[in-house]
Scaffold this motif. Structure first.
Motif, PDB file in Angstrom:
ATOM      1  N   UNK A 104       0.782  -1.207  -0.212  1.00 30.58           N
ATOM      2  CA  UNK A 104      -0.161   0.122  -0.090  1.00 30.58           C
ATOM      3  C   UNK A 104       0.999   1.222   0.192  1.00 30.58           C
ATOM      4  N   UNK A 105       0.962   1.799  -1.248  1.00 33.39           N
ATOM      5  CA  UNK A 105       1.942   2.966  -1.354  1.00 33.39           C
ATOM      6  C   UNK A 105       1.336   4.346  -1.070  1.00 33.39           C
ATOM      7  N   UNK A 106       2.209   5.231  -1.231  1.00 31.89           N
ATOM      8  CA  UNK A 106       1.947   6.543  -1.340  1.00 31.89           C
ATOM      9  C   UNK A 106       0.354   6.974  -2.097  1.00 31.89           C
ATOM     10  N   UNK A 107      -0.686   7.591  -1.249  1.00 30.54           N
ATOM     11  CA  UNK A 107      -1.906   7.830  -1.860  1.00 30.54           C
ATOM     12  C   UNK A 107      -2.965   6.835  -1.621  1.00 30.54           C
ATOM     13  N   UNK A 108      -2.494   5.518  -1.045  1.00 24.82           N
ATOM     14  CA  UNK A 108      -3.497   4.576  -0.819  1.00 24.82           C
ATOM     15  C   UNK A 108      -4.219   4.848   0.277  1.00 24.82           C
ATOM     16  N   UNK A 109      -5.581   4.506   0.266  1.00 23.24           N
ATOM     17  CA  UNK A 109      -6.725   5.034   1.381  1.00 23.24           C
ATOM     18  C   UNK A 109      -7.151   3.552   1.683  1.00 23.24           C
ATOM     19  N   UNK A 110      -7.044   3.399   3.076  1.00 23.73           N
ATOM     20  CA  UNK A 110      -7.618   2.030   3.705  1.00 23.73           C
ATOM     21  C   UNK A 110      -8.712   2.370   4.830  1.00 23.73           C
ATOM     22  N   UNK A 111      -9.753   1.576   4.945  1.00 20.64           N
ATOM     23  CA  UNK A 111     -10.828   1.704   6.092  1.00 20.64           C
ATOM     24  C   UNK A 111     -10.976   0.323   6.570  1.00 20.64           C
ATOM     25  N   UNK A 112     -10.441   0.016   7.940  1.00 16.72           N
ATOM     26  CA  UNK A 112     -10.590  -1.303   8.365  1.00 16.72           C
ATOM     27  C   UNK A 112     -11.743  -1.517   9.540  1.00 16.72           C
ATOM     28  N   UNK A 113     -12.324  -2.415   9.481  1.00 15.76           N
ATOM     29  CA  UNK A 113     -13.562  -2.842  10.538  1.00 15.76           C
ATOM     30  C   UNK A 113     -12.624  -2.937  11.858  1.00 15.76           C
ATOM     31  N   UNK A 114     -13.329  -3.483  12.841  1.00 17.54           N
ATOM     32  CA  UNK A 114     -12.902  -3.954  14.100  1.00 17.54           C
ATOM     33  C   UNK A 114     -12.005  -5.179  13.702  1.00 17.54           C
ATOM     34  N   UNK A 115     -10.989  -5.521  14.462  1.00 18.25           N
ATOM     35  CA  UNK A 115     -10.289  -6.616  14.141  1.00 18.25           C
ATOM     36  C   UNK A 115      -8.688  -6.706  14.551  1.00 18.25           C
ATOM     37  N   UNK A 116      -8.035  -7.897  14.279  1.00 24.90           N
ATOM     38  CA  UNK A 116      -6.710  -7.780  14.064  1.00 24.90           C
ATOM     39  C   UNK A 116      -5.873  -7.508  12.737  1.00 24.90           C
ATOM     40  N   UNK A 117      -4.931  -6.896  12.779  1.00 24.76           N
ATOM     41  CA  UNK A 117      -4.295  -6.806  11.612  1.00 24.76           C
ATOM     42  C   UNK A 117      -2.653  -6.809  11.826  1.00 24.76           C
ATOM     43  N   UNK A 118      -2.357  -7.996  12.260  1.00 20.50           N
ATOM     44  CA  UNK A 118      -0.810  -7.725  12.749  1.00 20.50           C
ATOM     45  C   UNK A 118       0.098  -7.923  11.547  1.00 20.50           C
ATOM     46  N   UNK A 119      -0.407  -8.347  10.342  1.00 24.77           N
ATOM     47  CA  UNK A 119       0.490  -8.178   8.919  1.00 24.77           C
ATOM     48  C   UNK A 119       0.663  -6.875   8.489  1.00 24.77           C
ATOM     49  N   UNK A 120       0.066  -5.715   8.770  1.00 18.89           N
ATOM     50  CA  UNK A 120       0.154  -4.545   8.431  1.00 18.89           C
ATOM     51  C   UNK A 120       1.497  -3.891   8.987  1.00 18.89           C
ATOM     52  N   UNK A 121       2.560  -3.837   8.204  1.00 19.63           N
ATOM     53  CA  UNK A 121       3.781  -3.257   8.811  1.00 19.63           C
ATOM     54  C   UNK A 121       4.405  -2.173   7.626  1.00 19.63           C
ATOM     55  N   UNK A 122       5.304  -1.423   8.117  1.00 26.15           N
ATOM     56  CA  UNK A 122       5.877  -0.527   7.255  1.00 26.15           C
ATOM     57  C   UNK A 122       6.648  -1.253   6.065  1.00 26.15           C
ATOM     58  N   UNK A 123       7.110  -0.671   5.100  1.00 24.50           N
ATOM     59  CA  UNK A 123       7.977  -1.252   4.285  1.00 24.50           C
ATOM     60  C   UNK A 123       9.346  -1.078   4.515  1.00 24.50           C
ATOM     61  N   UNK A 124      10.496  -1.206   3.771  1.00 29.94           N
ATOM     62  CA  UNK A 124      11.859  -1.158   4.110  1.00 29.94           C
ATOM     63  C   UNK A 124      12.348   0.216   4.125  1.00 29.94           C
ATOM     64  N   UNK A 125      11.411   1.292   3.687  1.00 37.20           N
ATOM     65  CA  UNK A 125      12.016   2.522   3.961  1.00 37.20           C
ATOM     66  C   UNK A 125      11.098   3.168   4.910  1.00 37.20           C
ATOM     67  N   UNK A 126      10.388   2.566   5.749  1.00 34.71           N
ATOM     68  CA  UNK A 126       9.393   3.173   6.524  1.00 34.71           C
ATOM     69  C   UNK A 126       8.181   3.847   5.862  1.00 34.71           C
ATOM     70  N   UNK A 127       7.322   4.488   6.763  1.00 39.64           N
ATOM     71  CA  UNK A 127       5.966   5.109   6.223  1.00 39.64           C
ATOM     72  C   UNK A 127       5.699   5.989   7.216  1.00 39.64           C
ATOM     73  N   UNK A 128       4.933   7.031   6.388  1.00 35.43           N
ATOM     74  CA  UNK A 128       4.247   8.232   7.330  1.00 35.43           C
ATOM     75  C   UNK A 128       2.697   8.036   6.869  1.00 35.43           C
ATOM     76  N   UNK A 129       1.878   8.078   7.907  1.00 33.65           N
ATOM     77  CA  UNK A 129       0.476   7.941   7.636  1.00 33.65           C
ATOM     78  C   UNK A 129      -0.431   8.856   8.379  1.00 33.65           C
TER      79      UNK A 129
END
Length: 226
Positions: free
Chosen positions: A187-212
Protein backbone atom coordinates in the motif's frame (compact mmCIF):
# COMPACT_ATOMS: atom_id res chain seq x y z
CA UNK A 1 -25.16 7.73 -3.84
CA UNK A 2 -23.35 4.90 -2.05
CA UNK A 3 -19.59 4.32 -2.39
CA UNK A 4 -17.84 1.85 -0.08
CA UNK A 5 -20.90 2.18 2.12
CA UNK A 6 -20.58 -1.10 4.04
CA UNK A 7 -18.52 -0.09 7.06
CA UNK A 8 -18.36 -3.68 8.30
CA UNK A 9 -15.94 -4.54 5.48
CA UNK A 10 -12.40 -3.51 4.56
CA UNK A 11 -12.19 -0.85 1.85
CA UNK A 12 -9.04 0.01 -0.09
CA UNK A 13 -8.47 2.52 -2.89
CA UNK A 14 -4.94 2.63 -4.31
CA UNK A 15 -3.54 5.70 -6.07
CA UNK A 16 -3.44 3.83 -9.38
CA UNK A 17 -7.18 3.14 -8.97
CA UNK A 18 -8.19 6.79 -8.61
CA UNK A 19 -11.22 7.63 -10.75
CA UNK A 20 -11.52 11.41 -11.04
CA UNK A 21 -15.05 12.75 -11.47
CA UNK A 22 -16.15 16.34 -11.94
CA UNK A 23 -17.64 18.27 -9.03
CA UNK A 24 -20.43 20.85 -9.47
CA UNK A 25 -17.72 23.53 -9.69
CA UNK A 26 -15.59 23.95 -12.82
CA UNK A 27 -11.93 23.08 -12.29
CA UNK A 28 -12.53 20.90 -9.22
CA UNK A 29 -12.50 17.11 -9.45
CA UNK A 30 -12.65 14.40 -6.81
CA UNK A 31 -12.03 10.72 -6.18
CA UNK A 32 -14.86 9.31 -4.10
CA UNK A 33 -13.38 7.04 -1.42
CA UNK A 34 -16.58 6.55 0.52
CA UNK A 35 -19.91 8.33 0.32
CA UNK A 36 -23.39 8.19 1.78
CA UNK A 37 -25.74 10.58 -0.02
CA UNK A 38 -25.34 13.46 -2.44
CA UNK A 39 -23.31 16.67 -2.43
CA UNK A 40 -24.21 17.42 1.20
CA UNK A 41 -23.90 13.82 2.44
CA UNK A 42 -21.23 12.01 4.41
CA UNK A 43 -18.17 11.72 2.16
CA UNK A 44 -14.45 11.00 2.14
CA UNK A 45 -12.63 12.14 -1.00
CA UNK A 46 -9.39 13.15 -2.65
CA UNK A 47 -10.12 16.54 -4.26
CA UNK A 48 -8.07 18.20 -6.98
CA UNK A 49 -8.21 21.95 -7.63
CA UNK A 50 -6.95 23.19 -10.98
CA UNK A 51 -5.01 26.46 -10.89
CA UNK A 52 -7.23 29.54 -10.45
CA UNK A 53 -10.23 27.44 -9.38
CA UNK A 54 -12.61 28.20 -6.55
CA UNK A 55 -15.91 27.38 -4.89
CA UNK A 56 -18.43 30.03 -3.86
CA UNK A 57 -18.91 30.71 -0.16
CA UNK A 58 -20.75 27.79 1.43
CA UNK A 59 -21.50 26.17 4.77
CA UNK A 60 -20.94 22.61 5.99
CA UNK A 61 -23.66 21.51 8.38
CA UNK A 62 -21.70 18.40 9.38
CA UNK A 63 -18.25 19.98 9.42
CA UNK A 64 -15.26 19.49 7.16
CA UNK A 65 -11.76 18.08 7.68
CA UNK A 66 -8.92 18.77 5.23
CA UNK A 67 -5.32 17.62 4.85
CA UNK A 68 -3.43 19.47 2.10
CA UNK A 69 -1.45 16.89 0.11
CA UNK A 70 0.14 19.12 -2.56
CA UNK A 71 -0.02 22.66 -3.90
CA UNK A 72 -1.64 25.43 -1.87
CA UNK A 73 -5.23 25.45 -0.66
CA UNK A 74 -6.81 28.78 0.28
CA UNK A 75 -9.77 29.98 2.31
CA UNK A 76 -10.37 33.61 1.45
CA UNK A 77 -7.06 35.38 2.11
CA UNK A 78 -5.56 32.56 4.20
CA UNK A 79 -3.28 30.16 2.34
CA UNK A 80 -2.28 26.64 3.37
CA UNK A 81 0.52 24.81 1.52
CA UNK A 82 1.06 21.05 1.57
CA UNK A 83 1.16 19.61 5.08
CA UNK A 84 -1.50 21.81 6.66
CA UNK A 85 -4.39 20.19 8.52
CA UNK A 86 -7.68 22.09 8.77
CA UNK A 87 -10.80 21.27 10.73
CA UNK A 88 -13.93 23.37 10.25
CA UNK A 89 -16.69 22.54 12.78
CA UNK A 90 -20.37 22.02 11.94
CA UNK A 91 -22.12 25.20 10.83
CA UNK A 92 -18.91 26.94 9.75
CA UNK A 93 -18.57 28.42 6.28
CA UNK A 94 -15.71 29.25 3.92
CA UNK A 95 -14.80 30.11 0.33
CA UNK A 96 -12.17 27.59 -0.80
CA UNK A 97 -9.89 28.21 -3.77
CA UNK A 98 -6.42 27.57 -5.14
CA UNK A 99 -4.34 29.93 -7.27
CA UNK A 100 -1.60 27.42 -8.11
CA UNK A 101 -3.67 24.24 -7.85
CA UNK A 102 -3.89 21.77 -4.99
CA UNK A 103 -4.77 18.21 -4.03
CA UNK A 104 -6.44 17.73 -0.67
CA UNK A 105 -7.84 14.86 1.40
CA UNK A 106 -11.34 15.81 2.56
CA UNK A 107 -13.88 14.38 4.99
CA UNK A 108 -17.37 15.95 4.96
CA UNK A 109 -20.33 15.59 7.27
CA UNK A 110 -18.63 13.39 9.85
CA UNK A 111 -18.54 15.57 12.96
CA UNK A 112 -21.08 15.56 15.81
CA UNK A 113 -23.34 18.64 16.02
CA UNK A 114 -21.76 19.82 19.27
CA UNK A 115 -18.21 20.05 17.97
CA UNK A 116 -17.10 23.68 17.89
CA UNK A 117 -13.31 23.68 17.58
CA UNK A 118 -11.62 25.09 14.49
CA UNK A 119 -8.16 23.56 14.02
CA UNK A 120 -5.18 24.72 11.94
CA UNK A 121 -1.94 22.70 12.22
CA UNK A 122 1.21 22.89 10.11
CA UNK A 123 2.37 19.26 10.22
CA UNK A 124 5.76 20.26 8.79
CA UNK A 125 6.49 22.17 12.00
CA UNK A 126 8.79 19.95 14.13
CA UNK A 127 7.21 21.40 17.28
CA UNK A 128 3.93 19.69 16.34
CA UNK A 129 5.55 16.26 16.60
CA UNK A 130 6.40 14.24 19.70
CA UNK A 131 7.19 10.72 20.82
CA UNK A 132 4.15 8.71 21.85
CA UNK A 133 4.25 4.99 22.57
CA UNK A 134 7.69 4.76 21.00
CA UNK A 135 6.89 6.41 17.67
CA UNK A 136 6.80 9.93 16.20
CA UNK A 137 3.26 11.32 16.26
CA UNK A 138 1.68 14.62 15.21
CA UNK A 139 -1.64 14.72 17.06
CA UNK A 140 -4.27 16.53 14.98
CA UNK A 141 -7.46 16.06 16.98
CA UNK A 142 -8.71 14.00 19.88
CA UNK A 143 -11.98 13.77 21.78
CA UNK A 144 -14.22 11.09 23.27
CA UNK A 145 -15.22 9.70 19.88
CA UNK A 146 -12.12 9.93 17.68
CA UNK A 147 -8.38 10.34 17.54
CA UNK A 148 -6.70 11.71 14.43
CA UNK A 149 -2.93 11.94 13.95
CA UNK A 150 -0.02 11.63 11.58
CA UNK A 151 2.51 8.99 12.52
CA UNK A 152 5.87 7.85 11.27
CA UNK A 153 6.69 4.16 11.24
CA UNK A 154 10.21 2.80 11.18
CA UNK A 155 11.13 0.21 8.52
CA UNK A 156 9.30 -3.08 9.14
CA UNK A 157 7.44 -1.62 12.13
CA UNK A 158 4.03 -3.13 12.85
CA UNK A 159 1.15 -0.64 12.60
CA UNK A 160 -1.24 -2.21 15.11
CA UNK A 161 0.10 -4.19 18.06
CA UNK A 162 -3.39 -5.09 19.30
CA UNK A 163 -6.92 -5.52 17.99
CA UNK A 164 -8.63 -2.29 16.91
CA UNK A 165 -12.25 -1.17 17.01
CA UNK A 166 -11.86 0.39 13.52
CA UNK A 167 -9.42 2.61 11.66
CA UNK A 168 -9.00 4.74 8.57
CA UNK A 169 -5.65 5.67 7.09
CA UNK A 170 -3.99 7.36 4.13
CA UNK A 171 -0.40 6.54 3.17
CA UNK A 172 1.51 9.82 2.81
CA UNK A 173 5.07 8.57 2.25
CA UNK A 174 6.72 5.19 2.05
CA UNK A 175 4.58 2.09 2.02
CA UNK A 176 2.69 -0.43 4.11
CA UNK A 177 2.82 -4.12 3.42
CA UNK A 178 0.01 -6.46 4.37
CA UNK A 179 -2.27 -9.34 3.54
CA UNK A 180 -5.82 -8.02 3.86
CA UNK A 181 -6.72 -10.34 0.99
CA UNK A 182 -3.84 -12.84 1.47
CA UNK A 183 -2.08 -11.37 -1.54
CA UNK A 184 0.87 -9.74 0.21
CA UNK A 185 0.20 -6.45 -1.55
CA UNK A 186 1.93 -3.15 -0.88
CA UNK A 187 0.00 0.00 0.00
CA UNK A 188 2.03 2.91 -1.33
CA UNK A 189 1.69 6.69 -1.24
CA UNK A 190 -1.88 7.80 -1.91
CA UNK A 191 -3.46 4.52 -0.84
CA UNK A 192 -6.54 4.87 1.40
CA UNK A 193 -7.67 2.07 3.70
CA UNK A 194 -10.69 1.73 5.97
CA UNK A 195 -10.61 -1.18 8.40
CA UNK A 196 -13.44 -2.59 10.55
CA UNK A 197 -12.86 -3.98 14.03
CA UNK A 198 -10.36 -6.81 14.14
CA UNK A 199 -6.70 -7.77 14.26
CA UNK A 200 -4.25 -6.68 11.54
CA UNK A 201 -0.82 -7.95 12.61
CA UNK A 202 0.43 -8.22 9.02
CA UNK A 203 0.21 -4.46 8.35
CA UNK A 204 3.83 -3.31 8.66
CA UNK A 205 5.88 -0.47 7.21
CA UNK A 206 8.01 -1.20 4.15
CA UNK A 207 11.81 -1.20 4.07
CA UNK A 208 11.96 2.60 3.99
CA UNK A 209 9.32 3.19 6.67
CA UNK A 210 6.04 5.06 6.20
CA UNK A 211 4.19 8.21 7.19
CA UNK A 212 0.44 7.82 7.66
CA UNK A 213 -2.70 9.80 8.39
CA UNK A 214 -4.58 7.65 10.92
CA UNK A 215 -8.05 8.12 12.39
CA UNK A 216 -9.54 5.74 14.94
CA UNK A 217 -12.77 5.58 16.95
CA UNK A 218 -14.96 7.48 14.49
CA UNK A 219 -16.63 4.47 12.88
CA UNK A 220 -18.30 3.12 16.01
CA UNK A 221 -21.93 2.29 15.29
CA UNK A 222 -21.60 2.45 11.51
CA UNK A 223 -22.47 -0.68 9.53
CA UNK A 224 -23.79 -1.42 6.07
CA UNK A 225 -25.12 1.77 4.52
CA UNK A 226 -24.03 3.87 7.52
Amino acid sequence: MLVNADFSRCAVVAADQYHWVASPQSGVERVMLDRLGGETGRATSIVRYASASCFPQHQHAGGEEILVLSGTFSEGNRHYPAGWYLRNPPGSSHQPSSDEGAIIFVKLGQMPPGEDRAVRIDTHDPLCWGRRAGRDVCLLFSDASERTALLRLDPDEQLFANAIDSAELLVLTGELCGELWSDGRQYVRGCWLRLPAGEYPDLVAGPHGATLYLKTGHLAGLAAGG
